[in-house]
Design an enzyme around this catalytic site. Structure first.
Site, mmCIF file in Angstrom:
data_model
loop_
_atom_site.group_PDB
_atom_site.id
_atom_site.type_symbol
_atom_site.label_atom_id
_atom_site.label_comp_id
_atom_site.label_asym_id
_atom_site.label_seq_id
_atom_site.Cartn_x
_atom_site.Cartn_y
_atom_site.Cartn_z
ATOM 1 N N HIS A 101 0.841 -1.187 0.000
ATOM 2 C CA HIS A 101 0.000 0.000 0.000
ATOM 3 C C HIS A 101 0.879 1.242 0.000
ATOM 4 O O HIS A 101 1.832 1.331 0.775
ATOM 5 C CB HIS A 101 -0.908 0.033 1.240
ATOM 6 C CG HIS A 101 -1.616 1.345 1.421
ATOM 7 N ND1 HIS A 101 -1.412 2.148 2.521
ATOM 8 C CD2 HIS A 101 -2.515 2.006 0.637
ATOM 9 C CE1 HIS A 101 -2.156 3.246 2.416
ATOM 10 N NE2 HIS A 101 -2.833 3.173 1.287
ATOM 11 N N SER A 102 0.594 2.188 -0.875
ATOM 12 C CA SER A 102 1.255 3.490 -0.876
ATOM 13 C C SER A 102 2.777 3.328 -0.974
ATOM 14 O O SER A 102 3.275 2.803 -1.970
ATOM 15 C CB SER A 102 0.832 4.266 0.376
ATOM 16 O OG SER A 102 1.196 5.618 0.299
ATOM 17 N N MET A 103 3.531 3.756 0.026
ATOM 18 C CA MET A 103 4.974 3.569 -0.001
ATOM 19 C C MET A 103 5.339 2.105 -0.172
ATOM 20 O O MET A 103 6.298 1.764 -0.887
ATOM 21 C CB MET A 103 5.613 4.115 1.277
ATOM 22 C CG MET A 103 7.132 4.008 1.321
ATOM 23 S SD MET A 103 7.825 4.466 2.926
ATOM 24 C CE MET A 103 7.462 2.967 3.875
#
Length: 293
Positions: A101-103
């Site tokens: 997720h995300s980073m």
């Protein structure tokens, strides 16, 4: 939704990491990577809904219950790739999937590009390309980052009188989350200190990066991904407004793109969002592994 969860400590050659483990021991091996300033609890809603997977959700260095990097060592995005690969080796996994997720999604792309022989499948939630800096701006950005590091000892982490105060502060962050999501992240992210509570995350995580990829380097990493990849984009998230990222994602021959309603933490904010993401990834992993859904 309830599921049996195990806690795990991984003694890597360079750092000690903590993790939460979901799913059957004989499930398909997947390392799960959370976003910036989050922790393994980001998968608390999603992981129990994913079928036939052995998910090891890491607290990345500087986050959650994992150790912080030594003094003088930064948190460059590509360095998380070593943590991921070392964790997989400790688990005895030669080939495995990544869920990010995300980073954590960005780290997954970088790892899959660098070592395609090890990463078999890539499931991404509202994250794709690292933040970039044009080559001509590198010296100026580096100088600002180094000065910020020198000033860090003069800064103090905020202390909140109650857990509720800390959760309220998280709700005011730049990347908004639901109260339920903030409370889940706080379970693993807060620690008691004199006067109340503070977040466990390493303050150095908030420093500007010393060096970033150039736009050309970031695009080259994405183009080097060879494994089947499923990307979930949140309508109210970070990737959807990024026209170049969306254009590049649509160009990748190995990518399937799923655009869903919700915010950046759609997989954690509520049960409906978690189930919508799970529906995408269950079909993706079932198709990749030959399982029946």
């Amino acid at each position: 939704m309830t599921a049996q969860v195990q806690e795990l400590r991984l003694e890597l050659p360079h750092i000690e990491l903590s993790a939460r483990v979901f799913g059957p021991e004989d499930g398909y091996p997947v390392l799960a990577l959370h976003g910036w300033l989050d922790n393994a609890m980001t998968f608390a809603q999603l992981a129990p809904r994913l079928q036939g997977l052995r998910i090891v959700a890491l607290d990345l260095p500087g986050h959650g219950l994992s150790a912080h990097r030594p003094a003088g060592v930064g948190y460059a995005i590509q360095d998380y790739g070593l943590d991921v690969l070392a964790a997989a080796r400790q688990l005895g996994w030669d080939r495995f999937g990544l869920l990010g997720h995300s980073m954590g999604a960005i780290v997954g792309v970088i790892a899959a590009a660098a070592l395609p022989e090890q990463i078999e499948r890539l499931a991404l939630i509202d994250g794709l390309l690292p933040y970039t800096t044009p080559a001509a701006e590198v010296p100026e950005k580096l100088g600002k980052a180094l000065l910020a590091e020198l000033e860090l000892p003069n800064r103090r982490k905020p202390v909140y009188t109650t857990v509720e105060d800390a959760v309220a502060a998280r709700l005011k962050g730049a990347l908004t989350v639901s109260r339920e999501a903030a409370e889940l992240l706080a379970e693993r992210g807060l620690m008691a200190v004199p006067g109340g509570y503070t977040w466990r995350s390493d303050p150095r995580l908030r420093l500007p990066s010393r060096m970033r990829f150039t736009p050309e380097q970031a695009a080259a990493c994405l183009g080097a991904v060879r494994c089947p990849t499923a990307l979930v984009v949140a309508a109210g998230g970070l990737v959807a407004p990024h026209a170049e990222a969306m254009r590049l994602a649509r160009q990748q021959p190995h990518f399937s793109l799923h655009e869903l309603p919700g915010g950046h933490h759609l997989h954690l904010d509520d049960a409906a969002g978690a189930q919508a993401v799970a529906d995408c990834f269950n079909a993706f992993f079932a198709a990749s592994t030959g399982r029946n859904e």
